[in-house]
Scaffold this active site. Structure first.
Site, PDB file in Angstrom:
ATOM      1  N   SER A   1     -24.890  20.918 -16.658  1.00 55.95           N
ATOM      2  CA  SER A   1     -25.062  20.519 -18.136  1.00 55.95           C
ATOM      3  C   SER A   1     -26.755  20.841 -18.516  1.00 55.95           C
ATOM      4  CB  SER A   1     -24.785  19.224 -18.600  1.00 55.95           C
ATOM      5  OG  SER A   1     -25.269  18.072 -17.578  1.00 55.95           O
TER       6      SER A   1
ATOM      7  N   HIS B   1     -18.985  22.001 -20.169  1.00 53.40           N
ATOM      8  CA  HIS B   1     -20.045  23.571 -20.476  1.00 53.40           C
ATOM      9  C   HIS B   1     -19.381  24.540 -20.258  1.00 53.40           C
ATOM     10  CE1 HIS B   1     -22.854  20.388 -21.981  1.00 53.40           C
ATOM     11  NE2 HIS B   1     -22.507  19.706 -20.789  1.00 53.40           N
TER      12      HIS B   1
ATOM     13  N   LYS C   1     -17.116  19.791 -27.253  1.00 51.28           N
ATOM     14  CA  LYS C   1     -18.336  20.683 -26.982  1.00 51.28           C
ATOM     15  C   LYS C   1     -17.813  22.282 -27.571  1.00 51.28           C
ATOM     16  CE  LYS C   1     -20.792  17.953 -23.936  1.00 51.28           C
ATOM     17  NZ  LYS C   1     -20.712  17.125 -22.891  1.00 51.28           N
TER      18      LYS C   1
HETATM   19  C1  LIG Z   1     -20.716  15.531 -22.403  1.00 51.17           C
HETATM   20  C2  LIG Z   1     -20.369  15.756 -20.923  1.00 51.17           C
HETATM   21  C3  LIG Z   1     -19.055  14.795 -20.710  1.00 51.17           C
HETATM   22  C4  LIG Z   1     -18.511  13.736 -21.763  1.00 51.17           C
HETATM   23  O1  LIG Z   1     -17.904  14.370 -22.495  1.00 51.17           O
HETATM   24  P1  LIG Z   1     -17.789  13.459 -23.941  1.00 51.17           P
HETATM   25  O2  LIG Z   1     -16.572  13.962 -24.415  1.00 51.17           O
HETATM   26  O3  LIG Z   1     -19.004  13.895 -24.691  1.00 51.17           O
HETATM   27  O4  LIG Z   1     -17.723  12.079 -23.503  1.00 51.17           O
HETATM   28  C5  LIG Z   1     -18.707  14.890 -19.164  1.00 51.17           C
HETATM   29  N1  LIG Z   1     -19.253  15.804 -18.447  1.00 51.17           N
HETATM   30  C6  LIG Z   1     -20.153  16.591 -18.793  1.00 51.17           C
HETATM   31  C7  LIG Z   1     -20.731  17.499 -17.818  1.00 51.17           C
HETATM   32  C8  LIG Z   1     -20.638  16.621 -19.962  1.00 51.17           C
HETATM   33  O5  LIG Z   1     -21.712  17.419 -20.372  1.00 51.17           O
END
Ligand SMILES: *Cc1c(COP(=O)(O)O)cnc(C)c1O
Length: 358
Positions: free
Chosen positions: A172, A200, A220
């Site tokens: 990330s 991601h 995302k």
């Molecule tokens: C954003 C993220 C999460 C958490 O996801 P949310 O739905 O925002 O709680 C988990 N793992 C990674 C690698 C992330 O970037």
């Protein structure tokens, strides 16, 4: 001041001294171009995604009303989970309240005391939190170094009952990709399970490798909210009665599921969206492997100054500082979206060059 308020104020002062104090950020202000959000495919404002949510909101109301094991399993979950499973090439999927809740629930459901978790040094915080909650022994291997993972497996595997290997598919804060094929082979050879966090990668970087458990988020590239795992049927069936963050939390609002389902349909129908986000990143750095691009600066102060300088040029990016990244690796994190125009990326490139950041 109360003792509690005093305690917090002192901690805040210490953070400010280290340039690690954080403030809440609104989406980009008008007049600036943001390379800072995770809406990689521009789907959070897509008319079809918004309309699907609107219709479900009118048909089913605002909330699920209960956890999914009580009465919250509204009828939008089944098609959503079927689609996720199909897109991840797995038998079944299970949707949780968020990605964070997914990792917090899945890891302790699968491993515990007497088990081993082997995790890449740079995995996301919620995988670490889930690991700590599980009570399993946690060992870390050097980032994207399967040889180190193998050495740790050889040294420690036999001392534990079950072993879970944890990685991000796309990291990330670094934007690079895990060597999933090698790790999957290692897992097979050492009787370990491989779980990859695709928060991601989904929608942008194809996931050709078959891991035991894919997890991901609907917040995302999918542009909505919620988290999921995609895995085999028995694992999903087990998680329904074993993952505490699934059991003891209310189901997602129906409108969120309807929007996510529509967004997934668009991702399937228009793979060129993911390709565009990647192509835009590659205009800035030809070696980009994902829609995430770090620009390493080292100190917190340098990262904050660079973000400020770009802001003055109409470009919004975030400075990422410890403890989100290891000490001494503060950076700018650029995030590209299929919704960016070519002209916006031209402007970014000009600003980065003017500030000698590329
Ligand atoms: C954003 C993220 C999460 C958490 O996801 P949310 O739905 O925002 O709680 C988990 N793992 C990674 C690698 C992330 O970037």
């Amino acid at each position: 001041m109360s003792a509690l308020a005093n305690y917090c104020s002192e901690n805040l002062e210490a953070l400010k001294k280290r340039a690690q104090y954080r403030t809440l950020k609104a989406p980009g202000v008008s007049g600036s171009i943001a390379f800072a959000a995770n809406d990689y495919l521009g789907l959070s404002r897509h008319p079809e995604v918004v309309k699907a949510g609107q219709e479900a909101l009118l048909a089913y109301g605002t909330g699920a009303g209960a956890s999914r094991l009580v009465t919250g399993n509204h009828l939008l979950y089944a098609p959503l989970e079927e689609k996720i499973a199909r897109m991840k090439h797995k038998e079944a999927a299970l949707v949780f309240g968020s990605g964070y809740l997914t990792n917090l629930g899945v890891i302790p459901a699968l491993v515990g005391k007497g088990d081993l978790i082997l995790a890449d040094k740079l995995i996301h915080a919620c995988l670490i939190d889930g690991s700590q909650l599980s009570g399993a022994a946690l060992k870390r291997f050097r980032h994207n170094d399967p040889a180190h993972a193998e050495a740790l497996l050889k040294e420690h595997r036999t001392k534990y009952k079950n072993t879970l290997i944890l990685v991000d598919h796309v990291y990330s804060m670094d934007g690079d990709i895990a060597p999933l094929a090698e790790l999957s082979e290692l897992a097979g050879a050492h009787d370990a399970w491989l779980m990859a966090d695709d928060a991601h990668g989904f929608g942008i970087v194809p996931s050709g490798v078959n891991v035991d458990i894919w997890m991901g988020t609907l917040s995302k590239a999918v542009g909505c909210y919620g988290g999921y795992v995609a895995t085999s049927k028995p694992v999903v069936e087990y998680l329904v009665t074993a993952a505490r963050s699934f059991i003891f939390s209310t189901g997602l609002p129906p409108a969120v599921c309807a929007s996510a389902l529509k967004a997934l349909e668009i991702i399937e129908r228009e793979p060129q969206r993911g390709a565009r986000a990647l192509a835009l990143a590659r205009r800035v750095k030809s070696g980009a492997q994902s829609a995430i691009m770090p620009i390493m600066l080292g100190t917190e102060e340098k990262a904050l100054a660079a973000a400020e300088a770009l802001k003055r040029r109409g470009i919004l990016v975030v400075a990422i500082r410890p403890p989100t990244v290891p000490p001494g690796t503060a950076r700018l994190r650029l995030a590209f979206s299929a919704a960016h125009t070519d002209a916006e990326v031209d402007k970014l490139i000009a600003a980065l060059k003017a500030e000698q950041l590329i």
